[in-house]
Motif scaffolding. Sequence first.
Motif, PDB file in Angstrom:
ATOM      1  N   UNK A 105       0.834  -1.199   0.000  1.00 10.88           N
ATOM      2  CA  UNK A 105       0.000   0.000   0.000  1.00 10.88           C
ATOM      3  C   UNK A 105       0.868   1.248   0.000  1.00 10.88           C
ATOM      4  N   UNK A 106       0.361   2.313  -0.577  1.00 13.77           N
ATOM      5  CA  UNK A 106       1.132   3.556  -0.648  1.00 13.77           C
ATOM      6  C   UNK A 106       0.181   4.734  -0.777  1.00 13.77           C
ATOM      7  N   UNK A 107       0.688   5.894  -0.441  1.00 12.91           N
ATOM      8  CA  UNK A 107      -0.005   7.147  -0.718  1.00 12.91           C
ATOM      9  C   UNK A 107       1.028   8.111  -1.283  1.00 12.91           C
ATOM     10  N   UNK A 108       0.537   9.129  -1.951  1.00  9.37           N
ATOM     11  CA  UNK A 108       1.443   9.994  -2.695  1.00  9.37           C
ATOM     12  C   UNK A 108       2.527  10.600  -1.809  1.00  9.37           C
ATOM     13  N   UNK A 109       2.168  11.019  -0.620  1.00 10.63           N
ATOM     14  CA  UNK A 109       3.133  11.623   0.290  1.00 10.63           C
ATOM     15  C   UNK A 109       3.343  10.759   1.532  1.00 10.63           C
ATOM     16  N   UNK A 110       3.110   9.452   1.367  1.00 12.81           N
ATOM     17  CA  UNK A 110       3.260   8.518   2.469  1.00 12.81           C
ATOM     18  C   UNK A 110       4.699   8.086   2.673  1.00 12.81           C
ATOM     19  N   UNK A 111       4.918   7.039   3.483  1.00 10.15           N
ATOM     20  CA  UNK A 111       6.270   6.616   3.844  1.00 10.15           C
ATOM     21  C   UNK A 111       7.135   6.269   2.635  1.00 10.15           C
ATOM     22  N   UNK A 161      -3.258   3.644  -4.856  1.00 16.40           N
ATOM     23  CA  UNK A 161      -1.965   3.006  -4.575  1.00 16.40           C
ATOM     24  C   UNK A 161      -0.962   3.447  -5.639  1.00 16.40           C
ATOM     25  N   UNK A 162      -0.523   4.700  -5.597  1.00  8.23           N
ATOM     26  CA  UNK A 162       0.271   5.243  -6.698  1.00  8.23           C
ATOM     27  C   UNK A 162       1.611   4.540  -6.910  1.00  8.23           C
ATOM     28  N   UNK A 163       2.270   4.083  -5.863  1.00  5.37           N
ATOM     29  CA  UNK A 163       3.561   3.411  -6.048  1.00  5.37           C
ATOM     30  C   UNK A 163       3.382   2.139  -6.868  1.00  5.37           C
ATOM     31  N   UNK A 164       2.346   1.382  -6.556  1.00  3.83           N
ATOM     32  CA  UNK A 164       2.070   0.150  -7.296  1.00  3.83           C
ATOM     33  C   UNK A 164       1.752   0.469  -8.754  1.00  3.83           C
ATOM     34  N   UNK A 165       0.925   1.495  -8.987  1.00  3.45           N
ATOM     35  CA  UNK A 165       0.578   1.882 -10.351  1.00  3.45           C
ATOM     36  C   UNK A 165       1.806   2.294 -11.154  1.00  3.45           C
TER      37      UNK A 165
END
Length: 284
Positions: A105-111, A161-165
């Motif tokens: 899982x990820x978010x644009x300004x996440x970890x 989930x931008x990192x995955x995309x």
Amino acid sequence: MPDIQSVMGKDKVAVVTGAASGIGLAAACAFAARGMCVVLVDNDRDRLTQAEKQVAALSADPASDIVAIETDVSDLGDVEALERAVMERFGRVHLLMNNAGIQPGSSLFGPQVNWDRVLGVNLNGIINGTRVFGPGMIVHGEPAMIINTGSKQGITTPPGDPAYNVAKAGVKAFSEALAHELRSTADCQVSAHLLIPGFVYTPLAARGRTEKPEAAWTAEQTVDFMMDSLEKGDFYILCPDNDVDRATDEKRIAWAAGDIIENRPPLSRWHPDYAEKFKDFLKQ
């Protein structure tokens, strides 16, 4: 382009990453059942040990033909060591399936760690595997295949989930470049293929569920579809599932491309001003 019969069979060698579970394990089982030597690759030692036993049970000669090698595909040195071990044992590779993937899982300004892990495994893992094993597969001159596992999320890039995309969009672009490179190389007997799964019930996608959702395919169904597509020589192996058919996938992909062509806002499918237009487009 090599046909599947010339790549799979006795004395042919398959290397499968992410082979400890899910699609990778189902593929390893399918290859072993066809008589191939199979190298199972994963970084989860316990699951890898169990997967090796499962695949070995399908092999006529498991002691010589089935091996598991713990590897971190995001680490180039690890992948180079894997290739040396495979060459020492089998001499050549006829099928490389770059399938290892994670989805924390990820978010644009996440970890940052989530971005590093996802890009490291899901994108760089496929690049590492292809660049390390590919030259030898070309040089040995026998029919061979490289299969990279992508995702519909790398094509329609839904929010969430931008990192995955980003990683899976990179896999698509890399695999397309690979296919062009291989077909442009004189006397090359290696083909490239992009596996694009639908909703598949695997440990990666389970998200706490203990039973397969009705909408999902099993990993085995996905691999069966992949095998049929390889028989036909498909590059884009666009898998349906129990909820989404190919026609719907095609419309979603066409709408995503239409954002550029028609200069709509990006990801307009999820934009409030275009939600109804998208629904009408699906009905056409």
